[in-house]
Write an enzyme that holds these catalytic residues in place. Structure first.
Site, short mmCIF file in Angstrom:
data_model
loop_
_atom_site.label_atom_id
_atom_site.label_comp_id
_atom_site.label_asym_id
_atom_site.label_seq_id
_atom_site.Cartn_x
_atom_site.Cartn_y
_atom_site.Cartn_z
N SER A 137 0.82 -1.21 0.00
CA SER A 137 0.00 0.00 0.00
C SER A 137 0.85 1.26 0.00
O SER A 137 1.93 1.30 0.59
CB SER A 137 -0.91 0.04 1.23
OG SER A 137 -1.64 1.27 1.23
N LYS A 185 -4.52 -6.69 3.58
CA LYS A 185 -4.53 -5.55 2.64
C LYS A 185 -5.98 -5.20 2.23
O LYS A 185 -6.33 -4.02 2.09
CB LYS A 185 -3.69 -5.88 1.39
CG LYS A 185 -3.74 -4.81 0.30
CD LYS A 185 -3.21 -3.49 0.79
CE LYS A 185 -3.11 -2.34 -0.17
NZ LYS A 185 -3.86 -2.19 -1.35
N GLU A 187 -9.84 2.17 4.32
CA GLU A 187 -9.57 3.34 3.44
C GLU A 187 -10.89 3.87 2.85
O GLU A 187 -11.14 5.09 2.85
CB GLU A 187 -8.61 2.87 2.34
CG GLU A 187 -8.32 3.81 1.21
CD GLU A 187 -7.45 3.14 0.14
OE1 GLU A 187 -6.36 2.64 0.48
OE2 GLU A 187 -7.88 3.08 -1.03
N HIS A 210 -7.42 -3.29 5.01
CA HIS A 210 -6.82 -1.95 4.93
C HIS A 210 -7.60 -1.10 3.94
O HIS A 210 -7.96 0.04 4.21
CB HIS A 210 -5.34 -2.07 4.51
CG HIS A 210 -4.75 -0.77 4.02
ND1 HIS A 210 -5.02 -0.27 2.75
CD2 HIS A 210 -3.96 0.15 4.61
CE1 HIS A 210 -4.41 0.90 2.60
NE2 HIS A 210 -3.76 1.18 3.72
N ASN A 211 -7.87 -1.67 2.76
CA ASN A 211 -8.58 -0.91 1.74
C ASN A 211 -10.02 -0.61 2.16
O ASN A 211 -10.53 0.47 1.89
CB ASN A 211 -8.58 -1.68 0.41
CG ASN A 211 -7.26 -1.53 -0.32
OD1 ASN A 211 -6.23 -1.28 0.30
ND2 ASN A 211 -7.28 -1.71 -1.62
C1 6PG Z 1 -3.24 1.45 -1.55
C2 6PG Z 1 -4.53 1.68 -2.32
C3 6PG Z 1 -4.48 1.01 -3.65
C4 6PG Z 1 -5.53 1.47 -4.63
C5 6PG Z 1 -6.91 1.03 -4.24
C6 6PG Z 1 -7.97 1.86 -4.87
O1 6PG Z 1 -3.34 0.90 -0.48
O2 6PG Z 1 -2.19 1.82 -2.07
O3 6PG Z 1 -5.59 1.15 -1.59
O4 6PG Z 1 -4.48 -0.37 -3.42
O5 6PG Z 1 -5.44 2.82 -4.83
O6 6PG Z 1 -7.04 -0.30 -4.68
O7 6PG Z 1 -9.15 1.17 -4.74
P1 6PG Z 1 -10.48 1.57 -5.43
O8 6PG Z 1 -10.18 1.78 -6.89
O9 6PG Z 1 -11.39 0.40 -5.18
O10 6PG Z 1 -10.91 2.84 -4.77
#
Ligand code: 6PG
Length: 482
Positions: free
Chosen positions: A128, A185, A192, A188-189
């Protein structure tokens, strides 16, 4: 010159990760399906560095020191299986394949098992931090074949972001077996998604209720970034709000309000349902993206109603917004970490929640000062029932939740949709309620379907059926869990 590690897949994440590894003194073999990308790189940014270019899979594999370490930086999904299939005949027992993409943890679980049978170590690693993270230090979450860790540990430690008081604690650790690295991960997302939706709801109140200018909003977020909300996402929000386009207009004001997604938020929600965990905030964040994508329908529907307007005090509301965002964030992380715990128990991954919080302190998209408090809570009590009952978070929530309640009132009175914040408050209140109305719900289930209920005055696990209508039979239906 042989490569210490190979990076296969040379889009921006792969290229930046390769440059990061090389900058730490390693020799990096590089390959890509279309070799012109490698040629261009070697004529440009790669000219001076210790890169070993290759223009076919055979060349790529033979350019590596044994046992080989290959990191795939390619699109998640069937491309990963196809690439593994094309590499396999060229590998030897003891070699390692690392998948650094956003793969589904169930695919990783399957790949670890399948490759183990062939003597190949497979590691599913969350990476990430986006493009800049890959280049200057991401947070790395590797899991799968533990035998591989010794061989890749030094590289991962060297290239990862560093956190902690002295800035020397690597944001990577061995996560666990099977698909656990990609699972962590994924969560984590999901978190996010929650953070981003919460910030967006805050922005909606500032823009549509308070009528703040972009400059004013940017200023508020900049100020918040020096307090309890200090985080990468709050920091970039301030930047975004102040950014102008070539016409001198605020760029964010011209961006279409249709949110897209690639799947990790959805996977978090599916997993939460499977684990029976009420991860309501991330779920609402995913739904909010879906609702936003229905732009044409919304445009039509908006013509039918008039948004209510209610006077508010500007300074008071900004103060409450800060508390609301902080309280909701605590709830969101409490839900996310409870999900990690549930999945860890079921899959027997033995996830170290304190360590996971620790490696999210730097490099990744959700990095924040706040993750250090989470680390402390789990270090103190690794079996913590829920983050909200930790001493520190309990007190912080008690202080901040009043702001969240006020903002809910503001949102409701002004017709601002705040699904993530509302779900945070509902979870907070529900979790802290001794007697929920579920007794009535159980009675209804038993009434119409003989689904049975437990009583408060008998032992747990003892189920009863009542003939509510006087016309029912004595047979109860079977009991089953979520
Ligand atoms: C990270 C981000 C990366 C990516 C996401 C975006 O941790 O660096 O999360 O993995 O930017 O996958 O996800 P979406 O396109 O679903 O918003």
């Amino acid at each position: 010159m042989l490569g210490d590690i190979g990076i296969y897949g040379f889009r921006v994440m792969g290229e930046n990760l390769a440059r990061n590894i090389e900058s730490k003194g390693y020799t990096v073999s590089i390959g890509n399906r279309s070799s012109s990308v490698i040629r261009d790189f070697m004529e440009g940014k790669g000219k001076e560095g210790n890169f070993v270019p290759s223009y076919s899979m055979e060349e790529f594999i033979s350019s590596l020191k044994k046992p080989r370490k290959i990191m795939l930086m390619i699109k998640a999904g069937s491309v990963v299986d196809a690439t593994i299939d094309s590499i396999l005949p060229l590998l030897e027992e003891g070699d390692t394949i690392i998948d650094g993409g956003n793969s589904n943890y169930e695919d990783t679980e399957r790949r670890v098992k399948a490759l183990e049978k062939k003597g190949i170590h497979f590691v599913g690693s969350g990476v990430s931090g986006g493009e800049l993270g890959a280049l200057y230090g991401p947070s790395i979450m590797p899991g799968g074949a533990k035998e591989a860790w010794d061989g890749i540990k030094d590289i991962f430690m060297d290239i990862s972001a560093k956190a902690g008081k002295n800035g020397d604690e690597p944001c990577t650790t061995w996560i666990g077996a099977g698909g656990s690295g990609h699972y962590v991960k994924t969560i984590h997302n999901g978190i996010e998604y929650g953070d981003m939706q919460l910030i967006s709801e805050t922005y909606a109140v500032m823009r549509d209720v308070l009528g703040l200018s972009n400059e004013e909003m940017a200023e508020v977020f900049t100020r918040w970034n020096k307090g309890v909300l200090e985080s990468y996402l709050v920091e970039i929000t301030a930047d975004i709000l102040g950014e102008k386009d070539e016409k001198g207009e605020y760029l964010v004001n011209s961006i279409l309000d249709k949110a897209m997604q690639k799947g990790t938020g959805k996977w978090t929600v599916i997993s939460a349902l499977e684990e029976g965990q009420p991860v309501s905030l991330i779920t609402e964040a995913v739904y909010a993206r879906i609702l936003s994508s229905m732009k044409d329908e919304r445009v039509e529907a908006a013509k039918l109603v008039k948004r209510p307007v209610s006077e508010v005090d500007k300074e008071e509301t900004i103060k409450n917004l800060e508390m609301a965002l902080y309280a909701s964030k605590m709830v969101s992380y409490a839900q996310g970490f409870s999900l990690l715990k549930a999945a860890s128990d079921r899959f027997e991954w033995g996830l170290n929640l304190g360590e996971i919080a620790s490696i999210w302190r730097g490099g990744c998209i959700i990095r924040s000062a706040f993750l250090d408090d989470i680390r402390k809570a789990y270090d103190k009590n690794p079996k913590l029932m829920n983050l909200m009952v930790d001493d520190f978070f309990q007190k912080e929530l008690e202080k901040a939740v009043s702001g969240l309640r006020e903002i809910m009132v503001t949102g409701v009175r002004n017709g601002i949709a705040m699904p993530a914040m509302s779900s945070a408050l509902a979870y907070y209140d529900g979790y802290h309620t001794e007697n929920l109305p579920a007794n009535l719900l159980q009675a209804q289930r038993d009434y119409f379907g003989a689904h049975m209920f437990e009583r408060i005055d008998t032992a747990r696990g003892e189920f009863f059926h009542h003939d509510w209508s006087g016309q029912g039979g004595n047979t109860a239906s079977t009991v089953y869990k979520v």
